[in-house]
Design an enzyme around this catalytic site. Structure first.
Site, mmCIF file in Angstrom:
data_model
loop_
_atom_site.group_PDB
_atom_site.id
_atom_site.type_symbol
_atom_site.label_atom_id
_atom_site.label_comp_id
_atom_site.label_asym_id
_atom_site.label_seq_id
_atom_site.Cartn_x
_atom_site.Cartn_y
_atom_site.Cartn_z
ATOM 1 C CG HIS A 42 48.666 -37.746 -12.887
ATOM 2 N ND1 HIS A 42 48.363 -37.362 -14.163
ATOM 3 C CD2 HIS A 42 48.346 -36.694 -12.084
ATOM 4 C CE1 HIS A 42 47.863 -36.137 -14.147
ATOM 5 N NE2 HIS A 42 47.840 -35.702 -12.902
ATOM 6 C CG HIS A 45 52.421 -34.602 -13.946
ATOM 7 N ND1 HIS A 45 51.584 -35.294 -13.118
ATOM 8 C CD2 HIS A 45 52.168 -33.298 -13.724
ATOM 9 C CE1 HIS A 45 50.868 -34.441 -12.401
ATOM 10 N NE2 HIS A 45 51.194 -33.217 -12.758
ATOM 11 C CB CYS A 161 42.309 -21.000 -7.148
ATOM 12 S SG CYS A 161 42.487 -22.810 -7.166
ATOM 13 C CB CYS A 164 44.625 -22.199 -10.111
ATOM 14 S SG CYS A 164 43.224 -23.168 -10.598
ATOM 15 C CB CYS A 185 38.772 -23.425 -7.838
ATOM 16 S SG CYS A 185 39.635 -23.764 -9.376
ATOM 17 C CG HIS A 188 42.153 -27.272 -8.604
ATOM 18 N ND1 HIS A 188 42.538 -26.148 -9.310
ATOM 19 C CD2 HIS A 188 43.077 -28.222 -8.861
ATOM 20 C CE1 HIS A 188 43.659 -26.411 -9.942
ATOM 21 N NE2 HIS A 188 44.014 -27.655 -9.695
ATOM 22 C CE LYS A 341 44.329 -31.003 -15.316
ATOM 23 N NZ LYS A 341 44.767 -29.815 -14.649
ATOM 24 C CE LYS A 344 49.131 -37.891 -7.991
ATOM 25 N NZ LYS A 344 49.268 -39.292 -7.809
#
Ligand code: MSP
Length: 738
Positions: A42, A45, A161, A164, A185, A188, A341, A344
């Site tokens: 996305h 990146h 995790c 991660c 986590c 996430h 942040k 996805k």
């Protein structure tokens, strides 16, 4: 002089360091992280790739032999799980994502064919296996700075995790609501895995002093604020790092040399890609690229993975006796309008196909570098992107270029005029607002120097401001001098020539300076100016005022940045992103109108009076927060909400917004549900997910399928990005929500 001083100091310190710095000044190596091959890229990146691409192009433009790496991180439990869910082998899963990545890099002109990266590195490459194994062997033989074995075997027990790919300490997870459940986590918001097994450990705790000495010795971690962060983390004491998992727990990875029951920790494997890609541990790759030639690298990444790069990686390299990277550069994160942040997992990403559909690549690149103050987080908004494209690019640079070139066609038959002004005409020129040549050439020279200094410092936004100050200055000169009036007066011939020459010469400089950021537009300006050499190879440090040759025939003028109609485009973007949402919502039958389902936090049997206040979350995009019209508990009871588990998910040909799901809601057979979320969720990311289904919705035919229910999702931001409602704890399929 500066070089000579550097030479003396470095030489005095160590002849070897000097030798290396000589080599590294002629070559340059820049990397992005290698991205996980379990989900599609996305804006986040793309951003790191653009930053690295800009750095690589700047170096190449300056004649430096540059190598630019990007790629994918293909091992580990995440990929293994994604593959299992999609009934693929892990390699097939990785191939699928890599294929998408490559399409993306091609669409955004970041690939080799467009002058972008030199290698798309994959950790499944056989030469990578060889190199990582070599690094492991070296570390296994090494002593720490405190004289102990760098690697040892012990028992590990802790919380891991998977997204991660890291173990979590108490301050990095949220404790579960019920004792006995797994914690969550913090990044996430997913559950952690309990790991209790034999593992190899890297004795990181012995490297604290050596690492701090490294941070203090030079500009190793950049920007400064990040360096301080890393330093205080290390100064707080380091724990040894578990660097292997039992093959029975994680089989998709590189086996530990001479102990194949263990799989290497995915970060040990992934970080090493930076050296294996250029030939460490493999003679063929060394010949092809050259570890000796290109190492050390400048690593660019988001601050989310700074610790891995600035602490673990240097420590591994120290143990293996390998030179440290040139620098570790961490940028901030793109966040959504609420400050979370973009990821996805959270479902709030800016999708690349939407960006690509509505905006020129150069506008996106410019926006990324101009809008995000390097190192700090940046909020992304489409409106903002449209405003910047219209003001800075269409009205700013684009307009300057087209008006200048159009006037040269109109008043000077398409040939660059000479820019000098004879003594007798100076006064008239001055009166017309045309400053003398040294004024403008000093200004432009200074802007270029500042621009380069800022770019060297990674202050891209400031550097671009310098360029736009130049655009404004030249624009002003044109508006003051009014060439259209000068053209009517034969005695002003030289003044008009001078204006046109200065504007054209400034455009040439701008094209050179802006090339790394906006390669297509820079090349277009270059070509329209009638220049035959390549802007990509013109060193901005060597620009000299007056090198644009009078008499050069310019080419046809083509607009660089068409204006974007804000209202129309916002509407289209909204529609593009929301069509599928409305298709989901459109499944609401007539009788539900006016009683849209609302899900409340807290007690399910609280009476209607308690619906007021902050606990209420509307599920409609356009619901007015606060007071909506009340419904009776009996109204709510008519809606049957059930827990469903997504069993399969696939795209529907020719319906880019819809996903076809089969969802187990605890009945004999899974239901078919069509959901308009295809632009926000990868089908494979949904398989296995527990969702909330409106189970008593009248079935509805869509695209030849019968949709037997609707899934619930929050609707975020202007475009109503869906974020699927899910559960933090395990729940059986079919359980009723009350
Ligand atoms: N596979 C590891 C990296 C291994 S490198 C040896 C990994 N992969 S990732 O797919 O999660 O990519 C993380 C990186 O993607 C970030 O460090 C950053 O470069 C980029 N970004 C992902 N989301 C981002 C934002 N929201 N904003 C800016 N950059 C982001 O971690």
């Amino acid at each position: 002089m500066g070089d000579r001083k550097d030479f003396l100091i470095t030489y005095h310190l160590s002849p070897i360091t000097y030798h290396l710095s000589l080599i590294t000044n002629m070559t340059f190596y820049v990397t992005t992280p290698i991205y996980y091959a379990n989900s599609l890229p996305h804006l986040g990146h793309l951003y790191t790739m653009v930053v690295a691409d800009v750095i690589a192009r700047s170096k190449r433009q300056q004649g430096i032999d540059t190598f630019f790496l990007t790629g994918t991180d293909e091992h580990g439990i995440n990929i293994e799980r994604a593959a299992q869910k999609n009934k693929r082998t892990p390699k097939e899963q990785a191939d699928y994502v890599v294929n998408y990545f490559k399409k993306m890099t091609d669409a955004f002109a970041l690939d080799t064919a467009h002058g972008g990266y030199d290698i798309f590195m994959r950790t499944t490459e056989p030469f990578h296996y060889e190199g990582v194994s070599e690094l492991w062997r070296r570390v296994a033989k090494a002593k720490t700075p405190k004289g102990r074995d760098a690697l040892y075997k012990a028992h590990y027990e802790g919380w891991f995790c998977a997204p991660c790919a890291a173990y979590k300490t108490e301050d990095e997870y949220a404790k579960p609501a019920n004792a006995g459940d797994a914690p969550t986590c913090l990044i996430h918001e997913t559950k952690l895995d309990r790991v209790s097994e034999e593992s190899y450990f890297f004795r990181l705790s012995d490297y604290d002093e050596a690492l701090i000495a490294l941070y203090d010795s030079r500009d190793f971690v950049r920007p400064e604020a990040r360096r301080n962060e890393v330093k205080s983390f290390v100064a707080g004491g380091l724990q040894d790092l578990s660097v292997s998992r039992l093959k029975t727990s994680v089989s998709w990875g590189i086996p530990v040399p001479d102990d194949p029951n263990h799989t290497m920790y995915v970060w040990f494997d992934a970080l090493t890609n930076y050296i294996t890609a250029i030939g460490f541990g493999n003679a063929q790759q060394e010949k092809k690229v050259g570890f000796e030639k290109f190492w050390p690298a400048l690593h660019v990444m988001g601050k989310d993975i700074l610790r891995f790069h600035a602490v673990y990686w240097p420590a591994f390299l120290m143990a293996a006796g390998i030179e440290q990277p040139r620098a570790i550069v961490a940028h901030g994160m793109w966040v959504d309008p609420t400050g979370r942040k973009m990821s996805k997992t959270l479902g709030n990403t800016i999708e690349l196909d939407v960006l690509n559909k509505f905006f020129p690549i150069d506008a996106i690149r410019y926006f990324c570098l101009r809008e995000m103050v390097f190192g700090q987080d940046g909020r992304f908004g489409y409106e903002n992107l449209i405003d910047r494209t219209n003001s800075d690019l269409a009205s700013g640079l684009g307009n300057l270029s087209s008006r200048t070139l159009t006037m040269i066609h109109r008043y000077r038959e398409g040939k660059i005029p000479a820019g000098d002004i004879a003594d007798e005409n100076r006064l008239a020129a001055k009166r017309a607002g045309v400053e003398d040549e040294t004024g403008i050439s000093d200004f432009i020279g200074h802007a270029r120097d500042e621009f380069l200094r800022y770019f060297d410092d990674l202050a891209f936004s400031r550097g671009l401001e310098e360029c736009w100050a130049l655009v404004a200055r030249v624009d002003k000169m044109i508006s003051d001098a009014k060439p259209w009036d000068l053209a009517k007066d034969a005695s002003q011939r030289q003044t008009l020539n001078a204006v046109l020459y200065r504007a054209a010469e400034a455009l040439r400089w701008l094209a050179v300076m802006l090339y790394p950021v906006m390669p297509n537009s820079a090349a277009a300006i270059w070509e329209q100016l009638g220049l035959s050499d390549q802007v990509s190879k013109t060193d901005p440090r060597e620009l000299r005022w007056g090198d644009l040759k009078p008499g050069t025939e310019i080419k046809e003028v083509k607009p660089l940045f068409p204006r974007i109609d804000k209202a129309k485009t916002m509407e289209e973007i909204k529609q593009d992103s929301a069509e599928q949402k409305s298709e989901v919502r459109g499944q609401r039958s007539e009788e539900e109108r006016g009683s849209s389902p609302t899900v409340r936090e807290g007690s399910s049997d609280a009476g209607p009076s308690s619906t007021q206040g902050s606990g209420q979350h509307a599920t409609e995009a356009d619901a007015i927060p606060g007071v909506a019209s009340y419904i009776d508990i009996a109204d709510f009871a008519r809606i049957e909400l059930r827990v469903g588990e997504v069993k399969t998910a696939e795209r529907i040909p020719k319906a880019d917004k819809l996903l076809l799901l089969s969802v187990d809601v605890g009945e004999e057979k899974p239901r078919t549900i069509l959901a308009g979320i295809a632009q926000y969720y990868e089908p494979e990311s949904l398989v296995g997910r527990k969702i909330v289904v409106v189970a008593n919705l009248k079935p509805r035919k869509l695209r030849g399928y019968e949709s037997q229910g609707m899934l619930l999702a929050a609707s975020i931001g202007e475009e109503g990005k869906p974020v699927i409602a899910t559960f933090a704890e395990d729940v059986p399929n079919g359980a009723r929500l009350k």
